[in-house]
Scaffold this motif. Structure first.
Motif, PDB file in Angstrom:
ATOM      1  N   GLN C  41       6.097   6.447   3.316  1.00 43.07           N
ATOM      2  CA  GLN C  41       5.171   7.590   3.193  1.00 43.07           C
ATOM      3  C   GLN C  41       5.705   8.607   2.200  1.00 43.07           C
ATOM      4  OE1 GLN C  41       4.922   8.499   7.332  1.00 43.07           O
ATOM      5  NE2 GLN C  41       3.001   7.375   7.585  1.00 43.07           N
ATOM      6  N   PHE C  45       3.974  10.286  -1.264  1.00 45.11           N
ATOM      7  CA  PHE C  45       3.840  11.725  -1.586  1.00 45.11           C
ATOM      8  C   PHE C  45       4.308  11.979  -3.020  1.00 45.11           C
ATOM      9  CE2 PHE C  45       4.918  12.383   3.140  1.00 45.11           C
ATOM     10  CZ  PHE C  45       3.686  11.871   3.487  1.00 45.11           C
ATOM     11  N   LEU C  77      -2.673  18.626  -0.291  1.00 41.80           N
ATOM     12  CA  LEU C  77      -2.822  17.350   0.447  1.00 41.80           C
ATOM     13  C   LEU C  77      -1.467  16.896   0.984  1.00 41.80           C
ATOM     14  CD1 LEU C  77      -5.243  15.504  -2.001  1.00 41.80           C
ATOM     15  CD2 LEU C  77      -5.785  17.006  -0.093  1.00 41.80           C
ATOM     16  N   ILE C  78      -0.439  17.089   0.152  1.00 38.95           N
ATOM     17  CA  ILE C  78       0.873  16.562   0.560  1.00 38.95           C
ATOM     18  C   ILE C  78       1.452  17.383   1.696  1.00 38.95           C
ATOM     19  CG2 ILE C  78       3.265  16.312  -0.210  1.00 38.95           C
ATOM     20  CD1 ILE C  78       1.228  14.159  -0.924  1.00 38.95           C
ATOM     21  N   LEU C  79       1.163  18.712   1.693  1.00 39.54           N
ATOM     22  CA  LEU C  79       1.679  19.522   2.817  1.00 39.54           C
ATOM     23  C   LEU C  79       1.134  18.963   4.127  1.00 39.54           C
ATOM     24  CD1 LEU C  79       1.568  23.181   1.424  1.00 39.54           C
ATOM     25  CD2 LEU C  79       3.542  21.845   2.108  1.00 39.54           C
ATOM     26  N   THR C  80      -0.146  18.587   4.100  1.00 39.88           N
ATOM     27  CA  THR C  80      -0.715  18.008   5.333  1.00 39.88           C
ATOM     28  C   THR C  80      -0.102  16.643   5.609  1.00 39.88           C
ATOM     29  OG1 THR C  80      -2.729  19.124   4.681  1.00 39.88           O
ATOM     30  CG2 THR C  80      -2.908  17.510   6.441  1.00 39.88           C
ATOM     31  N   ALA C  81       0.077  15.854   4.546  1.00 37.83           N
ATOM     32  CA  ALA C  81       0.549  14.478   4.769  1.00 37.83           C
ATOM     33  C   ALA C  81       1.996  14.470   5.270  1.00 37.83           C
ATOM     34  CB  ALA C  81       0.449  13.704   3.450  1.00 37.83           C
ATOM     35  N   ILE C  82       2.814  15.453   4.817  1.00 36.18           N
ATOM     36  CA  ILE C  82       4.210  15.488   5.315  1.00 36.18           C
ATOM     37  C   ILE C  82       4.189  15.752   6.815  1.00 36.18           C
ATOM     38  CG2 ILE C  82       6.276  16.939   5.296  1.00 36.18           C
ATOM     39  CD1 ILE C  82       6.169  17.169   2.374  1.00 36.18           C
ATOM     40  N   VAL C  83       3.298  16.642   7.215  1.00 35.55           N
ATOM     41  CA  VAL C  83       3.199  16.944   8.653  1.00 35.55           C
ATOM     42  C   VAL C  83       2.840  15.674   9.421  1.00 35.55           C
ATOM     43  CG1 VAL C  83       1.731  18.129  10.325  1.00 35.55           C
ATOM     44  CG2 VAL C  83       2.583  19.346   8.341  1.00 35.55           C
ATOM     45  N   VAL C  84       1.871  14.926   8.873  1.00 33.31           N
ATOM     46  CA  VAL C  84       1.452  13.680   9.547  1.00 33.31           C
ATOM     47  C   VAL C  84       2.631  12.717   9.643  1.00 33.31           C
ATOM     48  CG1 VAL C  84       0.051  11.626   9.159  1.00 33.31           C
ATOM     49  CG2 VAL C  84      -0.956  13.885   8.898  1.00 33.31           C
TER      50      VAL C  84
END
Lengths: 110, 301, 134, 494, 87
Positions: C41, C45, C77-84
């Motif tokens: 993941q 990113f 988008l990446i800030l959200t994806a890191i959280v996921v």
């Protein structure tokens, strides 16, 4: 005036980087864990402030200057403690400072 | 690399390098988050679960042929996909033509805050961020369901974590107020530079984790008891949700912050601040509850 | 066909993705699978962020006299994806701990053998005792 | 903007914000009440939304007051409203059913969090059907799957935890593939809004990046869909999860993934690109038929009834994918119809198994011996929904199979029609084993004879069973909407 | 002059990585990781100034903190790991 600043910061940076490299090489070459802690200590606690002062001398008065100072203080506070804690933990971990025999068999297990 | 501790440390270094790479690609916010999360939280969680599941890994017996094949096919598909991509950083790429310029030009007039990323995060695409906060809340909920907050016996007050480390305890006592202050700075600084609710929550939690590591989790649980954390996380989400619903009462679409004050600009400022606060509370509560659940558990062989 | 040398950075990202993907598939240890997953993941990113990079632009924080900024959308988008990614890793670790308690090991092969050993899959005494510390 | 305009949002915000409230209140009884009321309210919102959409084709809701490509937009067309209705209906049924079954299967301290996680799964799935933004769809997908990982691991058997872990790994890989796919599309078009993507894609649709993005998206959704070769996580996940969780997931999770597949393939990429240029229609037909055959065959030999039904779900997904693969208006409407009916059938069957588990504690075939007499109502519901699963005339299952066969014959693909028949026969086989055990075998001597399941379990079960019959006989509502939805989808763009 | 310092830091990081891979005992790896972390803080600070990134000092400060907490965490959990069982 700024010639003096330039010279000073150049000197600091040079000294800092030199210490950095010696510490790194020391980390590789020295046989025993505790001597390596010393080598790492040199770079972390001496080379870092030198490099940061070199950087600060080049920056003009601004919030960033204050932040770099903050980083330096933080590093000065944490690094010696970390090295101390590591050495203490290693000592507790049964690895005598300079008994070579313990070094070999300890090395095999962990 | 069969010693999983070393793997965890290497992973810490890897995510650190990723953060440095993000810095170079002009992504200050993302580097900040990746450093706080990748190197900080993930490494600590990995270590605390490795403590429970054992440090050594056995050599896998079956042959690596099938995985290699699958990986090869996927890799080929990826490379095939990259052939028509624009070069790195060329401004004519379609990505920079369509939606992004609007954010860059209009953000100053509509939002009035310098950090466009926070503007887009909290207001333009605020619904995504609500989803993101809910993902974090779900993670905290799942770990609570799996490991339960009271698991692993009662907390052992006063048990020092790393043997007798007077020096470490003193220095940490000095440092923790500084860390929590830094977290507060990051929370409120979100609009002007890198930072925001999520990173602040993580730093708060890391500060508490440090306290827990050095002084033994008995004391840490006295400061922030584990029972409160799920409720605190739920409260954080409700702060975010109610800011959105407030707009609904005024007949404006969900998450429209202009209703919060007469002048839309001030309204949006207020909205973003409140929303970031909600995220900060929720993330802090979740990260800390996950850490408590993992570190508090007794080792069953 | 754009000259190939410029696409070099995408291929580095692809290599990282495949390394992570390989670890997830090939490794037997559950925790190593999780590390491989977050590696996979993380490289996605990097791919996203390299999309948003603009030559000569600076980070999307407005400063006077600068007009050329990096594209802020991939960053969001990446800030959200890191959280996921962190959330998935945390839940995975919690699951791995529970698996270790239930099976005594987190090697995939052991788990499969333990499952097959139980002759009648549902009769297996392995049914978790009710009082297991939840 | 009166309340009517906020409908698309209300349908998902209610459960989303009800979940933290459940945790905040922390008492089991109150948590169940909140869960029930919020799902019933969102069901009402979904029904009202369907009325609204039937008149004016699509409802759009701009979040935060920003116009679509810049802000996020909730966009509901006929297909979205239709799938949202079935998701909300099934969630309301499962919540109504859940109270006693959860008390028996989940520890008391964890029940409020359990309901919160159930609400989050439901809200995530509802969010996917409503959102008009590709990345937002990924976020909702992640919310629902993350919540379902923990719920699955709550099962009593220790295999539940390893099944949840497998699902986590495969689910995360699927989600990351979807993320890569969205990234490729974003790279070439610069936007994330699905309608905007649909307009901008044809210009760049011949580039290799868009084709690779299309492939990654399809594989990612296929993983979530449990399409035939990628279905390995589903049987264990549904078999060992608590009965309430497997009921909710079986009835809604794969259906929403089919919806997402339809949304991307036809709405975003355009039917002629995805089913014409790319060999996807052949692939879907092949995988669909393989799925039907292999999964039904494996289902026949299962001892654990839940695993049997899980394999039959994989087979039923095969039918839907077959419908889409036909690449014709009739085929797509048959798929949509089957999506609706299958939710009814599987929901009823899993709720019935929950009732059996409530009384017997386990759901192996041996436990069903003699249940026909001791739990008559539950078994009758199983027979009704079983008939619907097989596709006996007069039940909802028959209608969807009928329209599927019509669509197949439209393109005179005879072998496929035979295949659907064989699938129904296999379904007859494994349901037959169950019925035969229940009515014609006698329970072993020492087992205690169970009493009938309590009314609170039977009521929602029977509501679904009668729904199976109702939609089997009065087909105009169902078929009408399905055909309108598929024609709206396909004529959306040539 | 800054670039020379940045280069020196990179060399030291490379040396630290070698020690991290080679290090016989886990303590050596821990030491190398800690050193690597500190050097990265310096790298970000210096390179940030040289290439005038924006907002890089917050990241550097954060990273110094995270590195410290990580080292303490490893020591804490490592002690548990080594102490109780040797698989």
């Amino acid at each position: 005036m700024n010639l003096l600043l330039e010279g000073l910061s150049a000197a600091c940076l040079l000294a800092g980087s030199f210490l950095c490299i010696t510490g790194g090489v020391g980390l590789l070459r020295l046989p025993d864990f505790f001597s390596r802690v010393h080598a790492a200590g040199v770079t972390e606690t001496l080379a870092a402030p030198l490099l940061l002062t070199g950087l600060m001398l080049q920056m003009d008065w601004s919030l960033d200057l204050l932040k770099v100072l903050l980083i330096m203080l933080f590093l000065l506070a944490t690094n010696p403690t970390a090295s101390h804690a590591m050495a203490k933990a290693a000592l507790h971990g049964g690895q005598g400072p300079n008994d070579e025999k313990a070094e070999e068999d300890k090395g095999s297990i962990s | 690399m069969r010693d999983l501790f070393a793997v965890a440390m290497m992973f810490g270094i890897y995510s650190l390098l990723t953060a440095a790479l993000f810095m170079d690609l002009d992504a200050a916010d993302v580097a900040f988050t990746e450093a706080a999360v990748g190197a900080g939280v993930t490494t600590i969680l990995l270590l605390s679960s490795l403590r429970l599941t054992g440090r050594w890994e056995r050599r896998p017996k079956h042959s690596p042929l099938l995985p290699l094949l699958v990986v090869g096919v996927t890799g080929a598909a990826l490379v095939y996909g990259t052939l028509d991509m624009p070069h790195l950083g060329d401004p004519q790429a379609p990505v920079h033509q369509h939606v992004a310029p609007h954010y860059i030009e209009n953000a100053p007039q509509e939002m009035g805050i310098p950090n466009i990323v926070t503007a887009v995060l909290a207001s333009y695409r605020g619904f995504d961020t609500l989803g993101e906060t809910l993902v974090i809340f779900t993670a905290g909920l799942s770990v609570f369901l799996l490991l339960g907050s009271r698991a692993g016996g009662r907390p052992r007050p006063g048990k020092t974590a790393i043997g007798e480390q007077p020096v470490l305890r003193l220095v940490v006592k000095v440092l923790i107020p500084f860390i929590l202050l830094f977290a507060l700075y990051v929370q409120l600084h979100g609009e002007y530079g890198a930072g925001g609710g999520f990173q602040a929550g993580v730093i708060f939690a890391t500060g508490m984790v440090l306290y827990d590591l050095v002084f033994g989790e008995g004391d840490a649980r006295l400061v922030v008891p584990a029972r409160w954390l799920p409720r605190l996380a739920a409260f954080g989400i409700l702060v975010y949700g109610s800011v959105g619903l407030y707009a609904l009462l005024h007949g404006r679409p969900f998450l429209d912050y202009t209703v919060l004050a007469e002048d839309p600009m001030v309204g949006r400022h207020l909205g973003i601040l409140l929303v970031e606060l909600g995220i900060g509370i929720c993330v802090f509560a979740v990260v800390l509850s996950i850490f408590y659940a993992l570190s508090g558990r007794r080792r069953q062989p | 066909m754009s000259n190939v040398s410029d696409l070099f950075n995408y291929w580095v990202v692809v290599f990282l993705m495949m390394a992570g993907f390989y670890v997830v598939i090939a490794q037997g240890n559950l925790i190593k699978k999780l590390i491989g997953l977050s590696l996979f993941q993380a490289s996605v990113f990097i791919f996203y962020i390299s999309l948003g990079f603009v030559e000569g632009g600076i980070a999307p924080i407005l400063e006077e006299g600068v007009s050329n900024y990096a594209n802020p959308l991939p960053h969001v988008l990446i800030l959200t994806a890191i959280v996921v990614s962190v959330a998935t890793t945390a839940v995975g670790l919690a699951l791995a701990v529970r698996i270790h308690e239930a099976y005594g090991s987190i090697e995939e092969d052991d788990i499969q053998t333990l499952d097959l050993e139980a002759d009648d899959p549902d009769e297996a005494p392995s049914d978790k005792p009710e009082d297991s510390p939840r | 903007m009166n309340l009517g305009d906020h409908l698309p949002l209300l349908a998902i915000i209610l459960p989303l914000l009800a979940a933290p409230v459940c945790v905040l209140i922390g008492r089991a009884g109150a948590a169940w009440l909140i869960a029930l009321t919020s799902s019933v309210l969102s069901l009402a919102a979904a029904a009202a939304l369907l009325q609204g959409v039937v008149q004016e084709r699509t409802v759009s809701y701009q979040l935060g007051g920003w116009a679509p490509p810049w802000g996020i937009e909730l966009r509901v067309d006929l297909l979205g409203a239709y799938v949202l209705l079935i998701v909300c209906a099934m969630a309301a049924m499962v919540m109504a059913y859940a109270r006693r079954s959860v008390i028996r299967e989940v520890e008391a301290a964890l029940i409020p969090a359990f309901y919160a996680a159930l609400l989050l799964v439901f809200a995530g799935l509802a969010g996917i059907t409503v959102t008009g933004d590709a990345f937002n769809l990924f976020v909702f997908l992640e919310i629902s799957s993350l919540a379902s990982y923990a719920l699955i691991s709550m099962g009593r058997d220790r295999r539940a935890v390893s099944a949840a872990f497998q699902y986590l790994v495969m689910g995360s890989i699927g989600a990351t593939f979807i993320l890569i796919g969205i990234g490729f599309l974003y790279l070439m078009t610069g936007t994330l809004n699905m309608q905007d993507l649909a307009q901008r894609l044809p210009a760049v649709s011949d580039t290799r990046t868009v084709r690779a993005g299309f492939a990654f998206l399809t594989v990612g959704i296929g993983l979530k869909l449990a399409l035939f070769p990628l279905h390995l996580w589903l049987p264990n996940a549904y078999a060992y999860a608590p009965s309430v969780v497997s009921a909710l997931l079986a009835a809604t999770a794969t259906k929403v993934a089919v919806y997402a597949l339809l949304r991307f393939i036809i709405d975003v990429f355009g039917a002629d690109f995805s089913l014409g240029d790319m060999p996807l229609n052949l692939l879907l037909i092949l995988l669909g038929s393989l799925g039907i055959l292999v999964a039904s065959l494996v289902a026949v030999y299962q001892d654990n009834v839940k695993r049997m039904l899980a394999y039959s779900s994989v087979a039923q997904v095969g039918y839907m994918v077959l419908g889409i693969g036909l690449a014709s208006a009739a085929g797509v409407s048959a798929a949509i119809l089957h999506l609706f009916n299958h939710a009814l059938m599987k929901g009823a069957l899993f709720l019935a198994l929950g009732a059996v588990a409530y009384q017997m504690g386990r759901v192996r075939l041996k436990d069903f011996a003699g249940l026909g007499r001791s739990m008559p109502w539950t078994m009758a519901a199983i027979v009704v929904s079983g008939l619907s699963l097989i596709g006996v005339p007069g039940t909802a299952g028959f209608i969807s199979k009928w329209y599927l066969v019509l669509a197949i014959l439209e393109q005179d693909l005879w072998p496929l029609a035979m295949l659907v028949l064989v699938g129904s026969i296999l379904a007859l086989l494994y349901m037959g084993r169950l019925v035969e055990a229940a009515y014609f075998q006698h329970p072993e001597k020492n087992t205690v004879v169970p009493r009938e399941a309590p009314l609170s379990l039977l009521l929602p079960l029977w509501v679904l069973a009668t729904a199976n019959l109702y939609f089997g006989l009065f087909t105009d509502l169902n078929v009408g909407i399905a055909q309108q939805a598929s024609s709206q989808l396909l004529e959306g763009r040539p | 002059m800054l670039n020379a310092a940045v280069l020196a830091i990179m060399v030291t990081m490379a040396l630290a990585l070698v020690r991290a891979f080679m290090g016989p005992t886990a303590y050596d790896r821990l030491l190398a990781a800690n050193l690597f972390g500190t050097k990265t803080v310096l790298l970000i600070a210096l390179a940030g100034h040289a290439l005038d990134w924006s907002g890089f000092l917050d990241v550097a400060l954060l990273y110094a903190m995270v590195n410290f907490v990580g080292t303490i965490a490893v020591m804490r959990f490592f002690e548990y790991g080594a102490g109780e069982e040797e698989e």
